[in-house]
Structures are given as structure tokens and as C-alpha cells.
Design a protein around this motif. Sequence first.
Motif, PDB file in Angstrom:
ATOM      1  N   CYS A  71      -2.440   1.388  19.096  1.00 19.59           N
ATOM      2  CA  CYS A  71      -3.647   1.355  18.275  1.00 19.59           C
ATOM      3  C   CYS A  71      -3.800  -0.017  17.623  1.00 19.59           C
ATOM      4  O   CYS A  71      -2.840  -0.775  17.506  1.00 19.59           O
ATOM      5  CB  CYS A  71      -3.561   2.446  17.207  1.00 19.59           C
ATOM      6  N   TYR A  83      -4.806  -0.111  14.536  1.00 16.95           N
ATOM      7  CA  TYR A  83      -4.499   0.215  13.137  1.00 16.95           C
ATOM      8  C   TYR A  83      -3.188   1.011  13.068  1.00 16.95           C
ATOM      9  O   TYR A  83      -2.688   1.506  14.091  1.00 16.95           O
ATOM     10  CB  TYR A  83      -5.577   1.128  12.534  1.00 16.95           C
ATOM     11  N   CYS A  85      -2.989   3.659  10.354  1.00 21.42           N
ATOM     12  CA  CYS A  85      -3.549   4.283   9.143  1.00 21.42           C
ATOM     13  C   CYS A  85      -2.521   5.146   8.415  1.00 21.42           C
ATOM     14  O   CYS A  85      -1.767   5.882   9.055  1.00 21.42           O
ATOM     15  CB  CYS A  85      -4.750   5.145   9.506  1.00 21.42           C
ATOM     16  N   TYR A 126      -3.075   7.739   6.837  1.00 17.63           N
ATOM     17  CA  TYR A 126      -3.396   9.164   6.947  1.00 17.63           C
ATOM     18  C   TYR A 126      -3.300   9.688   8.383  1.00 17.63           C
ATOM     19  O   TYR A 126      -3.596  10.847   8.652  1.00 17.63           O
ATOM     20  CB  TYR A 126      -4.812   9.446   6.412  1.00 17.63           C
ATOM     21  N   CYS A 127      -2.900   8.824   9.318  1.00 13.37           N
ATOM     22  CA  CYS A 127      -2.932   9.211  10.735  1.00 13.37           C
ATOM     23  C   CYS A 127      -2.154  10.513  10.958  1.00 13.37           C
ATOM     24  O   CYS A 127      -1.010  10.645  10.530  1.00 13.37           O
ATOM     25  CB  CYS A 127      -2.354   8.100  11.611  1.00 13.37           C
ATOM     26  N   ILE A 136      -1.268  11.696  13.841  1.00  8.20           N
ATOM     27  CA  ILE A 136      -0.396  11.723  15.023  1.00  8.20           C
ATOM     28  C   ILE A 136       0.800  10.778  14.875  1.00  8.20           C
ATOM     29  O   ILE A 136       1.463  10.443  15.828  1.00  8.20           O
ATOM     30  CB  ILE A 136      -1.185  11.424  16.326  1.00  8.20           C
ATOM     31  N   THR A 168       2.006   4.144  14.206  1.00 10.20           N
ATOM     32  CA  THR A 168       1.672   3.355  15.392  1.00 10.20           C
ATOM     33  C   THR A 168       2.945   2.703  15.940  1.00 10.20           C
ATOM     34  O   THR A 168       3.699   2.100  15.189  1.00 10.20           O
ATOM     35  CB  THR A 168       0.628   2.276  15.016  1.00 10.20           C
ATOM     36  N   ASN A 224     -11.919   3.867  16.016  1.00 10.91           N
ATOM     37  CA  ASN A 224     -11.802   3.343  14.649  1.00 10.91           C
ATOM     38  C   ASN A 224     -12.791   2.194  14.423  1.00 10.91           C
ATOM     39  O   ASN A 224     -12.897   1.683  13.310  1.00 10.91           O
ATOM     40  CB  ASN A 224     -10.362   2.927  14.334  1.00 10.91           C
TER      41      ASN A 224
HETATM   42  S1  SF4 Z   1      -6.025   7.418  12.552  1.00 12.23           S
HETATM   43 FE1  SF4 Z   1      -6.850   6.629  14.465  1.00 12.23          FE
HETATM   44  S2  SF4 Z   1      -7.169   4.484  14.030  1.00 12.23           S
HETATM   45 FE2  SF4 Z   1      -5.787   5.193  12.476  1.00 12.23          FE
HETATM   46  S3  SF4 Z   1      -3.732   4.770  13.294  1.00 12.23           S
HETATM   47 FE3  SF4 Z   1      -4.267   6.886  13.860  1.00 12.23          FE
HETATM   48  S4  SF4 Z   1      -5.120   6.671  15.920  1.00 12.23           S
HETATM   49 FE4  SF4 Z   1      -5.159   4.618  14.994  1.00 12.23          FE
END
Ligand code: SF4
Length: 318
Positions: A30, A32, A34, A36-37, A39, A42, A110
Motif C-alpha cells: 500500500c 499508506y 493507516c 485504523y487499517c 487488515i 503495511t 485511498n
Molecule cells: S486502510 Fe486502505 S489505504 Fe490505509 S493502509 Fe489499509 S489498505 Fe492501505
Amino acid sequence: MKPFHHLYGPVPSRRLGRSLGIDLVPHKICTYDCIYCQIGKTTQKTLVRKEYVPVMEVIEEVERFLKEETSSIDYFSLSGSGEPTLHSKIRSVIEGIKEITSIPIAVITNGSLLYLEEVRQDLLYADVVLPSLDAVSSDAFLKINRPDEGLSAERMVEGLVQFRKIYKGQIWLEILFCRGINDHQDELIRMKEAINRIKPDQIHINTVVRPPSERWAVPLSQKEIEKIKNIFGDKASIISEFDRPPFSLTEGNIKEEILKILRRRPLSLNDLSEGMGIPTEELERHIQPLILKGSIEVRSFGESVFYEVVKEIQISRP
Ligand code: SF4
């Protein structure tokens, strides 16, 4: 049925009804990271666009899905476990799907790469684009999105403004609020100014409702979210809960489907129930053995309980 490598779902989506996800980049690549992600963290933060998964494989899987599946879906959504616009041939994927079906295509992005002319051109063929705009000030942008160092808030907003000028489809802008990070009065005023320039068709206001990447990413209350909605005006809505009639799923592949959906993101029992069209009591009957086997983990967040996959297992069909 052979498993799909690039498709997942249909999954419950609060915005797209029942959507079939298409994963265009491997897990957590990604632009980013984030806070709050849902999953996870990153693993590869990058701005490098390339054909992360072969276009032909994706199109063949979509074709096979359309032949094999009997359940109806509302959208194909290019999203998944990373940033889909990092795929350098996303346009070929969109065009390829459009050649074989009239089911609309949504791109959940995003929005960070829309400053690139080529990315803006690639997304022109989607039916709806759902970009994020979590912050406008540099400080909040760095805190909430933790972007690749080649990105800036200014560049990201400008990309959205330029995209609006050429894109005829729907733009649904999502703003996700975390307490103390992007909910200050100054930030809200600057966001409103940016939104006036971006001119989205809809504004979707969200907060941390699923287990976040960082435990300190805290949600706003319903009352605070409603206050923000009023600031943003008529186009703004708080993303409402999914409410669709059930689709059929054979008994034999329910566990497989549960794991497939949870592999992408943690969900509550209600989320799963709504997405799969299976009553919660029946779903619990399938989930409990998976918990006992150590395949699904239970995680509390706020007042809800979420399920997430912890390891792969082979499901033997009855
Ligand atoms: S929320 Fe979306 S943009 Fe942000 S880190 Fe996760 S996958 Fe990437």
C-alpha cells in the motif's frame, strides 16, 4: 469448485451492498499504513506501480465466477488487501470485466495516486470511485495515514480535484475519523474547503468500527459523528448498516466461505450474517468448530466481538 486466487466474497459492504472483491495487489502492499487499517500493518509501503497480479488471471477468474455462481452481486469492487491503483494495468482489468458483464465496477482507493495523470485516466472507466480523504493538514495526514514519503496531503487533495474535473461517474468520498487525530475543528474546516473543491457526489462519514491496526486508534461516538455529518451538509451520510435479502449458499461450502471472507478482514457475527444471508445462530454452529480448531480467533473491539482467521486449514466437504 476450484478456488479463486484473486476474488473474494461476495462480502457485505456497507456502501456497495453485496460486492465481489477483486484483489489486485498482494497482501498489504500500500501507499499508506493507516492507523485504523482493518487488515493489519503495511508490509510494503511503495509508490511503484506494476502488474502485481496478471490481468489475464483476474479476467479468467471473473469469467469463471460468472459461470459458476448462482448468487447475485451488486458490484465488482477493486479493493482488497492493499491499494488497487498500484496495479499498473487496473484499466485493462476494468475494461476486460466490462467486456463480459454489465455488473457495475467500483474502485475503492485511498486516492493517494490520483495526482498521477495516468491513474486518473485509468479510473475513468469505473462506474463509481470511492476515494478516502481522512486529513487535509499535513500533520493529521502523516498521523492517520502514515503515507509513503513521496506523498503529501496537498498533492493528494489536488489529485482528487483534478480527477473530478474529468470523471463523469460517481465519486463517493469516505472520511474516517479517529479521536484526537483528524477531528479537530480546524481540520474539519479545511476538509470542508477541500470537499467544496473536490465536489464528490456523496460523502461517507465513518469511524473505527472494526479492529484497527493500532489499538490506540479510537472511534468517535455516534453523537460526535452526527455533529460532523451536519457540518458537511446534505451530501454527507453516516455509513449505514448493510440490509439486504439473503442469497443461497450450499451447506457444504459455508465454512470455506466464512474463512475466505475472514481472511480479508475481521468481521462481527452480524456482519457475516448479513453478508452471507445466514442467520447468526446457524453461523455460530459453523464458526464454533473453527474456533476450537484454532482457525478463527475471537477479538473484542469496543462493544463488539470480531472473528479473524489465524491459520489456514483444509476444509473437508461433507
Ligand atoms: S486502510 Fe486502505 S489505504 Fe490505509 S493502509 Fe489499509 S489498505 Fe492501505
